[in-house]
Design a protein around this motif. Structure first.
Motif, mmCIF file in Angstrom:
data_model
loop_
_atom_site.group_PDB
_atom_site.id
_atom_site.type_symbol
_atom_site.label_atom_id
_atom_site.label_comp_id
_atom_site.label_asym_id
_atom_site.label_seq_id
_atom_site.Cartn_x
_atom_site.Cartn_y
_atom_site.Cartn_z
ATOM 1 N N ARG A 324 10.168 6.329 43.860
ATOM 2 C CA ARG A 324 9.835 5.332 44.882
ATOM 3 C C ARG A 324 9.545 3.666 44.569
ATOM 4 O O ARG A 324 8.770 3.484 43.403
ATOM 5 N N THR A 325 10.000 3.329 45.892
ATOM 6 C CA THR A 325 9.064 1.594 45.938
ATOM 7 C C THR A 325 8.258 1.874 46.207
ATOM 8 O O THR A 325 7.526 1.878 46.948
ATOM 9 N N PRO A 326 6.837 1.289 45.010
ATOM 10 C CA PRO A 326 5.513 0.518 45.580
ATOM 11 C C PRO A 326 5.446 0.002 47.143
ATOM 12 O O PRO A 326 6.090 -1.218 46.623
ATOM 13 N N ARG A 327 5.008 -0.304 47.933
ATOM 14 C CA ARG A 327 4.091 -0.814 48.383
ATOM 15 C C ARG A 327 2.921 -2.435 48.170
ATOM 16 O O ARG A 327 2.682 -1.796 47.161
ATOM 17 N N PRO A 328 3.555 -3.568 48.359
ATOM 18 C CA PRO A 328 2.199 -4.131 47.661
ATOM 19 C C PRO A 328 1.055 -3.858 47.396
ATOM 20 O O PRO A 328 0.364 -4.199 46.605
ATOM 21 N N ALA A 329 0.418 -2.950 49.126
ATOM 22 C CA ALA A 329 -0.816 -3.126 48.948
ATOM 23 C C ALA A 329 -1.026 -1.788 48.221
ATOM 24 O O ALA A 329 -2.694 -1.925 48.178
ATOM 25 N N ASP A 330 -0.288 -0.893 47.437
ATOM 26 C CA ASP A 330 -0.848 -0.056 46.651
ATOM 27 C C ASP A 330 -1.197 -0.337 45.492
ATOM 28 O O ASP A 330 -1.885 -0.290 44.471
ATOM 29 N N ILE A 331 -0.838 -2.698 45.273
ATOM 30 C CA ILE A 331 -1.068 -2.222 43.902
ATOM 31 C C ILE A 331 -1.823 -3.785 43.169
ATOM 32 O O ILE A 331 -2.589 -4.366 42.632
ATOM 33 N N VAL A 332 -1.544 -4.926 44.583
ATOM 34 C CA VAL A 332 -2.366 -6.045 44.848
ATOM 35 C C VAL A 332 -3.898 -6.274 45.051
ATOM 36 O O VAL A 332 -4.163 -5.678 46.112
ATOM 37 N N ASP A 333 -4.426 -6.783 44.140
ATOM 38 C CA ASP A 333 -5.968 -6.424 44.304
ATOM 39 C C ASP A 333 -6.328 -8.660 44.154
ATOM 40 O O ASP A 333 -6.823 -8.526 43.585
ATOM 41 N N PRO A 334 -6.799 -8.800 45.326
ATOM 42 C CA PRO A 334 -6.960 -9.956 45.394
ATOM 43 C C PRO A 334 -8.532 -10.180 44.897
ATOM 44 O O PRO A 334 -8.906 -11.674 44.002
ATOM 45 N N ALA A 335 -9.301 -8.917 45.069
ATOM 46 C CA ALA A 335 -10.513 -9.846 44.101
ATOM 47 C C ALA A 335 -10.538 -9.289 42.809
ATOM 48 O O ALA A 335 -12.086 -9.834 41.717
ATOM 49 N N ALA A 336 -9.712 -8.072 42.526
ATOM 50 C CA ALA A 336 -9.623 -8.376 40.971
ATOM 51 C C ALA A 336 -9.327 -9.639 40.144
ATOM 52 O O ALA A 336 -8.169 -9.286 38.385
ATOM 53 N N GLY A 337 -8.315 -10.762 40.991
ATOM 54 C CA GLY A 337 -7.270 -11.623 40.608
ATOM 55 C C GLY A 337 -5.900 -11.668 40.425
ATOM 56 O O GLY A 337 -5.152 -12.695 39.727
ATOM 57 N N ILE A 338 -5.252 -10.472 41.306
ATOM 58 C CA ILE A 338 -4.038 -9.821 41.008
ATOM 59 C C ILE A 338 -3.485 -10.509 42.193
ATOM 60 O O ILE A 338 -3.746 -9.906 43.162
ATOM 61 N N ARG A 339 -2.646 -11.068 41.884
ATOM 62 C CA ARG A 339 -1.948 -11.958 42.678
ATOM 63 C C ARG A 339 -0.080 -11.632 43.726
ATOM 64 O O ARG A 339 -0.720 -11.449 44.532
ATOM 65 N N TYR A 340 0.256 -11.188 42.759
ATOM 66 C CA TYR A 340 1.105 -10.281 43.377
ATOM 67 C C TYR A 340 2.152 -9.429 42.327
ATOM 68 O O TYR A 340 1.759 -9.763 41.263
ATOM 69 N N ALA A 341 2.759 -8.715 42.789
ATOM 70 C CA ALA A 341 3.954 -7.538 42.378
ATOM 71 C C ALA A 341 4.810 -7.313 42.751
ATOM 72 O O ALA A 341 5.071 -7.353 43.396
ATOM 73 N N VAL A 342 6.078 -7.179 41.462
ATOM 74 C CA VAL A 342 7.198 -7.290 41.692
ATOM 75 C C VAL A 342 7.871 -6.226 41.185
ATOM 76 O O VAL A 342 7.319 -6.097 40.098
ATOM 77 N N THR A 343 8.619 -4.920 41.247
ATOM 78 C CA THR A 343 9.368 -4.455 41.579
ATOM 79 C C THR A 343 10.816 -4.605 41.509
ATOM 80 O O THR A 343 11.185 -5.661 41.919
ATOM 81 N N THR A 344 11.615 -3.998 39.885
ATOM 82 C CA THR A 344 13.062 -4.566 39.743
ATOM 83 C C THR A 344 13.826 -3.868 39.902
ATOM 84 O O THR A 344 15.229 -3.888 39.302
ATOM 85 N N VAL A 345 13.389 -2.490 40.256
ATOM 86 C CA VAL A 345 14.399 -1.172 39.671
ATOM 87 C C VAL A 345 14.330 -0.680 41.199
ATOM 88 O O VAL A 345 13.636 -0.706 41.312
ATOM 89 N N ARG A 346 15.299 -0.232 41.812
ATOM 90 C CA ARG A 346 15.031 0.561 42.965
ATOM 91 C C ARG A 346 15.123 2.189 42.872
ATOM 92 O O ARG A 346 15.487 2.725 41.582
ATOM 93 N N GLU A 347 14.403 3.188 44.215
ATOM 94 C CA GLU A 347 14.367 3.986 44.375
ATOM 95 C C GLU A 347 16.081 5.014 43.768
ATOM 96 O O GLU A 347 16.867 4.345 43.599
ATOM 97 N N GLY A 348 15.324 6.365 42.850
ATOM 98 C CA GLY A 348 16.605 6.606 42.398
ATOM 99 C C GLY A 348 17.388 6.063 41.596
ATOM 100 O O GLY A 348 18.613 6.904 40.629
ATOM 101 N N VAL A 349 16.784 5.259 40.525
ATOM 102 C CA VAL A 349 17.402 4.665 39.334
ATOM 103 C C VAL A 349 16.447 4.484 37.850
ATOM 104 O O VAL A 349 16.037 4.914 37.969
ATOM 105 N N THR A 350 17.782 5.194 36.954
ATOM 106 C CA THR A 350 16.997 5.755 35.820
ATOM 107 C C THR A 350 16.932 4.423 35.158
ATOM 108 O O THR A 350 17.667 3.654 34.847
ATOM 109 N N LEU A 351 15.386 4.077 34.247
ATOM 110 C CA LEU A 351 15.437 3.095 33.701
ATOM 111 C C LEU A 351 16.024 3.618 32.491
ATOM 112 O O LEU A 351 16.092 4.162 31.563
ATOM 113 N N PRO A 352 16.846 2.006 32.213
ATOM 114 C CA PRO A 352 17.645 1.425 30.902
ATOM 115 C C PRO A 352 16.785 1.597 29.792
ATOM 116 O O PRO A 352 16.160 1.421 29.885
ATOM 117 N N PRO A 353 17.308 1.665 28.612
ATOM 118 C CA PRO A 353 17.375 2.368 27.586
ATOM 119 C C PRO A 353 16.375 0.306 26.788
ATOM 120 O O PRO A 353 16.832 -0.887 27.192
#
Length: 394
Positions: A324-353
Motif C-alpha cells: 500500500r502507499t502510505p499517507r504523509p500523515a502516517d510518517i511526517v512528524d514536524p515535532a520530531a523535525g521530519i519535514r516530508y516523506a516521499v515514496t518512489t514505488v507504486r503499490e503492487g510493485v516488487t522492489l528491484p535488487p
C-alpha cells in the motif's frame, strides 16, 4: 529582486532530486530552459521551456544546435552526471563561463582521476577481467564513467572479478570499468562552490552506506564537521587545481581512516540525492542560486537563516512487494523535525535488487538540533514508511 533577476538559465541534463534548484531560480526571477531527451525528472512544470534534445556525452549531441541555444541564455550548466562534457563544450562555444572542458572530461574518467590525484591504485579494464592485479584484495569494481553507485561491487576473490566486471561494464557508457584497491574508513562528501578557480564555500556531508559490501547510500547528514578538517581543506584545494575547475559546484567523495583522507572521485556538477537542499536547510546557503550568480557575473543572494543546525535525508532500502502507499500523515512528524516523506514505488510493485541509488523505495527529509537526534528521527520515520508499505528494511 536579487542580482539574478531576469537571467536566462539553460540546463543541459536534468539529474534527479533537484526540484529546489528550479524553485529557487524562479523565486529569484530567472527564466529557465531545461534540455534533456532522456529524462526530465518531472521538472517540466518548474521551467519556462522544456526541450527533449539529446545532451548526454555519449549520445553525439548536436553541439551546433545547443550552442546556438546557449547563445540566447546568460548561464549554461548541468545537473546530470551524464552531460558534464557536453555542457562544458557548449558553454565554451557560446562564450559562457563554465566548469572548463578539461575538468568535465576528467570528471567522466574515474581511472584518469586515480592517475592524477593519487591515493588509490586502480586498473582500467577494457575487455576480460585481468588475471593479475598490482594491489591485493579486497577490490572495488565500478563503471568507468557512470554515477549513482550503479554496479559498484566489493570483490574479495579473484574468481568473482569477472562477473563484477561484466556488471560494471554493462553500466558504463563506454563499455569499460575500473578495478580499485578498497579504501577503508568513513565516507564523506564535500560540496564545493568554485568561482574563477577559487573555492568560495564548502559544505560537508556525513554519509551512511547500506553496508560494508554495498556502496548504495542510505543516509546523508549536513552539519557535522569532519576530522581532520584541515586535511579536507587541503585535499579540496588540490583537487580543484588538478581538475583545473573554472566555475562550478563540485561534488567530492572521500574516505576518512584516522588521519588519512583519501579522494574517491569528484564530479563538476551539483550533488544529487537532494544534498544542496540539506545545505540550504542547515547552512542557509542556496548554492544553486549562488552558482548561477557566479556563472553570470552577478551578485549572489545573501544567505538566509538556517532552519536548524543539522539537516538530513534517509532513504528506504528494502525488499518485498509494496502492499500500500502510505499517507504523509502516517510518517511526517514536524515535532520530531521530519519535514516530508516521499515514496518512489507504486503499490503492487516488487522492489528491484539493490544495484544502484535508483533502486531505493523512498526518502524522508528532516532537521534537528543535533546529528544524533536527527538520525534517530530519520530512522524512526523510515521504519514507519517501511511498515506502512509492507516491505522489509535492509
Amino acid at each position: 529582486m536579487t542580482g539574478l533577476d531576469g537571467l536566462r538559465v539553460l540546463v543541459l541534463g536534468a539529474g534527479t532530486l533537484h526540484e529546489t534548484a528550479f524553485l529557487g531560480w524562479a523565486r529569484h526571477g530567472c527564466r529557465t530552459t531545461l534540455v534533456d531527451g532522456e529524462q526530465s525528472s518531472g521538472y517540466e512544470p518548474l521551467v519556462d521551456e522544456y526541450l527533449p534534445y539529446p545532451v548526454y556525452d555519449d549520445q553525439d549531441p548536436d553541439l551546433d544546435r545547443l550552442s546556438a541555444l546557449a547563445a540566447r541564455h546568460d548561464v549554461v550548466l548541468t545537473l546530470s552526471e551524464m552531460a558534464q562534457v557536453t555542457t562544458a563544450a557548449v558553454a565554451g562555444r557560446a562564450g559562457r563561463t563554465g566548469t572548463g572542458l578539461a575538468a568535465a572530461r576528467l570528471a567522466r574518467d574515474k581511472h584518469r582521476q586515480r592517475e592524477l590525484t593519487g591515493g588509490v591504485r586502480s586498473v582500467l579494464v577494457d575487455g576480460p577481467a585481468p588475471g593479475g592485479l598490482p594491489m591485493p584484495p579486497p577490490w572495488v569494481v565500478k563503471p568507468l564513467d557512470s554515477g549513482g553507485s550503479a554496479a559498484v561491487t566489493l570483490v574479495e576473490r579473484v574468481a568473482d572479478l569477472a562477473p563484477a566486471c561484466e556488471r560494471a561494464t554493462a553500466q558504463s557508457v563506454s563499455g569499460r570499468c575500473v578495478i580499485e584497491e578498497f579504501v577503508p574508513g568513513r565516507e564523506w562528501s564535500v560540496e564545493l562552490l568554485v568561482a574563477g578557480g577559487t573555492i568560495r564555500y564548502t559544505a560537508y556531508t556525513a554519509k551512511t552506506l547500506v553496508g560494508p559490501d554495498c556502496f548504495v547510500e542510505r543516509r546523508h547528514v549536513v552539519g557535522p564537521r569532519p576530522e581532520p578538517e584541515a586535511a579536507f581543506t587541503a585535499l579540496a584545494a588540490r583537487m580543484v587545481r588538478t581538475y583545473e575547475v573554472d566555475t562550478a559546484i563540485c561534488h567530492l567523495e572521500v574516505r576518512v581512516d584516522g588521519d588519512r583522507v583519501t579522494p574517491i572521485e569528484m564530479a563538476v556538477r551539483p550533488a544529487g540525492d537532494g544534498l544542496l537542499e540539506l545545505v540550504r536547510l542547515s547552512q542557509g546557503r542556496d548554492l544553486y542560486a549562488e552558482l548561477v550568480a557566479h556563472l553570470a557575473g552577478r551578485s549572489a543572494p545573501e544567505p538566509c537563516e538556517p532552519v536548524a543546525p543539522y539537516a538530513g535525508v534517509e532513504f528506504l532500502v528494502a525488499t518485498g512487494t509494496v502492499a500500500r502507499t502510505p499517507r504523509p500523515a502516517d510518517i511526517v512528524d514536524p515535532a520530531a523535525g521530519i519535514r516530508y516523506a516521499v515514496t518512489t514505488v507504486r503499490e503492487g510493485v516488487t522492489l528491484p535488487p539493490l544495484d544502484a541509488n535508483w533502486s531505493r523505495a523512498g526518502r524522508v527529509v528532516g532537521v534537528g538540533g543535533s546529528a544524533a537526534t536527527l538520525e534517530r528521527a530519520l530512522d524512526a520515520a523510515t521504519a514507519t514508511m517501511a511498515a506502512e508499505m509492507g516491505v522489509t528494511r535492509i
